[in-house]
Design a protein around this motif. Sequence first.
Motif, PDB file in Angstrom:
ATOM      1  N   GLN A 111      56.144  36.011  48.434  1.00  0.00           N
ATOM      2  CA  GLN A 111      55.608  35.300  46.986  1.00  0.00           C
ATOM      3  C   GLN A 111      57.011  35.096  46.341  1.00  0.00           C
ATOM      4  N   VAL A 112      57.731  34.366  45.948  1.00  0.00           N
ATOM      5  CA  VAL A 112      58.926  34.343  45.179  1.00  0.00           C
ATOM      6  C   VAL A 112      58.606  33.635  43.509  1.00  0.00           C
ATOM      7  N   VAL A 113      59.258  34.760  42.739  1.00  0.00           N
ATOM      8  CA  VAL A 113      59.174  34.636  41.258  1.00  0.00           C
ATOM      9  C   VAL A 113      60.225  34.234  40.304  1.00  0.00           C
ATOM     10  N   ASP A 114      60.159  34.131  39.061  1.00  0.00           N
ATOM     11  CA  ASP A 114      61.494  33.752  38.200  1.00  0.00           C
ATOM     12  C   ASP A 114      61.057  34.538  37.544  1.00  0.00           C
ATOM     13  N   VAL A 115      62.132  36.010  37.026  1.00  0.00           N
ATOM     14  CA  VAL A 115      62.349  37.164  36.542  1.00  0.00           C
ATOM     15  C   VAL A 115      63.223  36.584  35.208  1.00  0.00           C
ATOM     16  N   THR A 116      63.572  34.852  35.137  1.00  0.00           N
ATOM     17  CA  THR A 116      64.020  34.931  33.583  1.00  0.00           C
ATOM     18  C   THR A 116      63.014  34.170  32.896  1.00  0.00           C
ATOM     19  N   VAL A 117      61.585  33.666  33.578  1.00  0.00           N
ATOM     20  CA  VAL A 117      60.368  33.545  32.752  1.00  0.00           C
ATOM     21  C   VAL A 117      59.481  34.700  32.685  1.00  0.00           C
ATOM     22  N   GLY A 118      59.440  35.685  33.653  1.00  0.00           N
ATOM     23  CA  GLY A 118      58.579  36.455  33.350  1.00  0.00           C
ATOM     24  C   GLY A 118      57.234  36.224  34.542  1.00  0.00           C
ATOM     25  N   VAL A 119      56.402  36.707  34.316  1.00  0.00           N
ATOM     26  CA  VAL A 119      54.865  36.462  34.239  1.00  0.00           C
ATOM     27  C   VAL A 119      54.063  35.763  33.712  1.00  0.00           C
ATOM     28  N   THR A 120      53.920  34.370  34.590  1.00  0.00           N
ATOM     29  CA  THR A 120      53.009  33.572  33.933  1.00  0.00           C
ATOM     30  C   THR A 120      51.493  33.559  34.335  1.00  0.00           C
ATOM     31  N   PRO A 121      50.618  32.810  33.823  1.00  0.00           N
ATOM     32  CA  PRO A 121      48.952  33.065  35.220  1.00  0.00           C
ATOM     33  C   PRO A 121      48.925  32.483  36.347  1.00  0.00           C
ATOM     34  N   MET A 125      47.450  34.178  39.364  1.00  0.00           N
ATOM     35  CA  MET A 125      46.695  33.084  40.725  1.00  0.00           C
ATOM     36  C   MET A 125      47.186  33.229  41.768  1.00  0.00           C
ATOM     37  N   VAL A 126      48.617  33.055  42.161  1.00  0.00           N
ATOM     38  CA  VAL A 126      49.238  32.777  43.104  1.00  0.00           C
ATOM     39  C   VAL A 126      49.379  34.328  43.981  1.00  0.00           C
ATOM     40  N   ALA A 127      48.891  35.231  42.952  1.00  0.00           N
ATOM     41  CA  ALA A 127      49.460  36.768  43.640  1.00  0.00           C
ATOM     42  C   ALA A 127      47.848  37.200  43.983  1.00  0.00           C
ATOM     43  N   ALA A 128      46.766  36.694  43.204  1.00  0.00           N
ATOM     44  CA  ALA A 128      45.483  36.937  43.807  1.00  0.00           C
ATOM     45  C   ALA A 128      44.738  36.191  45.371  1.00  0.00           C
ATOM     46  N   PHE A 129      45.660  34.851  44.748  1.00  0.00           N
ATOM     47  CA  PHE A 129      45.260  33.983  46.887  1.00  0.00           C
ATOM     48  C   PHE A 129      45.671  34.591  47.785  1.00  0.00           C
ATOM     49  N   LEU A 130      47.044  34.766  47.387  1.00  0.00           N
ATOM     50  CA  LEU A 130      47.959  36.130  48.901  1.00  0.00           C
ATOM     51  C   LEU A 130      47.043  37.332  49.379  1.00  0.00           C
ATOM     52  N   ARG A 131      46.571  37.878  48.176  1.00  0.00           N
ATOM     53  CA  ARG A 131      46.198  39.375  48.435  1.00  0.00           C
ATOM     54  C   ARG A 131      44.928  38.896  49.045  1.00  0.00           C
ATOM     55  N   ARG A 132      43.887  37.442  49.092  1.00  0.00           N
ATOM     56  CA  ARG A 132      42.484  37.352  49.636  1.00  0.00           C
ATOM     57  C   ARG A 132      43.594  37.005  51.230  1.00  0.00           C
ATOM     58  N   ALA A 133      44.739  36.662  51.480  1.00  0.00           N
ATOM     59  CA  ALA A 133      44.723  35.515  53.015  1.00  0.00           C
ATOM     60  C   ALA A 133      44.849  38.057  54.082  1.00  0.00           C
ATOM     61  N   GLY A 134      44.504  38.615  53.223  1.00  0.00           N
ATOM     62  CA  GLY A 134      44.833  39.874  54.092  1.00  0.00           C
ATOM     63  C   GLY A 134      46.288  40.074  54.971  1.00  0.00           C
TER      64      GLY A 134
END
Length: 548
Positions: A111-121, A125-134
């Motif tokens: 999962q690629v995220v942007d440190v200049t923007v910070g955590v966004t909703p 949502m993407v992190a939750a989707f990836l956790r369910r992938a197992g």
Amino acid sequence: MRKFRARRQVRTVREEWMHDRELPRVALVGRPNVGKSALFNRILGSRESIVHEESGVTRDRVERWAEWQGRNFRIVDTAGMNAPGQEDSTLPAQIQEQVRWAIETSDVLVQVVDVTVGVTPLDEMVAAFLRRAGKPVVVAVNKVDHHGRADGELDFLRLGLDPLMSTSALHGGGVAELLDWIVKHLPAPTEQDSSEAATVVEDSDEGWDQADEPLDESEEESVEDWGDESDEGDEGDASEEWDEESEDSAPEPRRRFQRREGPIKLVVVGRPNAGKSSLINALVQDSRVLVSEEPCTTRDAIDVPLQVERDGQIQRYLMIDTAGLRRTAKISQPVEYYGSRRTQESLKRADIALLVLDADDGITRQDQRIARMIADYGIGCVIVFNKSDLLTDPGRKRRLDGFLKRQLPFLSFAPNVLISAKFSRNLDVLLDAVARVGDQIDRQISTPELNRLFERAMQRYQAPMVYTGRQSKSSTGRYRQMPKVAKIYYSTQVSTRPLRFRLFVNDRRAFSDNYISYLTRCLRDDLGLEGAPVFLHLSNRKREREES
């Protein structure tokens, strides 16, 4: 953080090998504009995916093959994931389906995220989707381009994924550590994987200048010189030098012969909305690439493997879907310009071009330009008239054949097929034509047969005598020019894909362009080289002269 140097550390897997089995797959996922494509390019060391500050540039999934620390794997660049109802694209359903497919079929997720923007909703949502992938998941905190941004990494602990790794696609920082983690969590290698060697990319300055440049969303692929593009694929005059080696004697055919191995690369080119992506989906019988009535849907060059059974044997192809080519004057968006550049780069590495034309529109001026580009790059060609389902006149196909002879004479050697990608009509005929051209571009002609062929050709029509500046002294003491008669001492084949032949002659100047074209036609007609380009390279054979 170790600074990542793609030119010395990443190696590209040989394509003929990577088609033989399934390799582990690594997917780069995340919301739009976090630097997935920039990180993808940094890992590969070249600009494979289009990178631009505009949101939603990547649409199809772009898949390439790479190696790190002795492990071979596939890496997939995906489109940005959007929350339901927030898509800014006209193709949201198909695009998100491509992302879901990549997640489901990958062994490791990044999962690629942007440190200049910070955590966004949307990141959550993407992190939750990836956790369910197992599956093993790592968070690549991108755009940590200097130490002042390193503290922002801790904010992403809220995603509930571990580990977090700081990366900079711009400078390459942290990418080596990220690849170390990826390789550690790939499935255990098979015996064949560990014993197979990869081809190392040569550590030279040529071709790697782009890898050392910034590769993030703000990178500038200069658009100021759009009108100054030169045709890099021009094969030059037929009598140009093939190499700079000594021409004192004929080369040994076995030592000099160059044969390209691996799957045949089919690049699908044409104007926008000609049906290129529909054709690829019809051939692979899957929705591999996006299809829409919207012009310029395809942007990146998409590699799609294809296996066809023919006469009890499996034939492997690598199809390349490309962006539609329009006139340079009509290109107003940088992304479209980058897409056209990727198309030209795909033509360079292809073996056969499938020129897709709209059968209902006929042959346009832009089709002629694209056809000329194919001829200049010196690759095999099959002309595909698509959208036959729109034709109501039964005599239309006969008129299209006449149009080809008049408007595309430089591709007169290419077979043409009338198909309908939408209804999968005549695809078997198209595959047969591709197979025939593939056989021809790999054909090897023995030296005795080649010499006899040119001997018969010169007996049928002798080259006109030309004056090359040679002078002789007459009995009256005056000097007069002596005509030169063209002679071929020896000929041999030097390569396949494309077919290249070297002719050792008495004087290259004695062979006019028209006569070289005549010899090429004789070679093509006698050997039945359908759809395969032929190049003759003339070399002067130095003969010993007696000193008077």
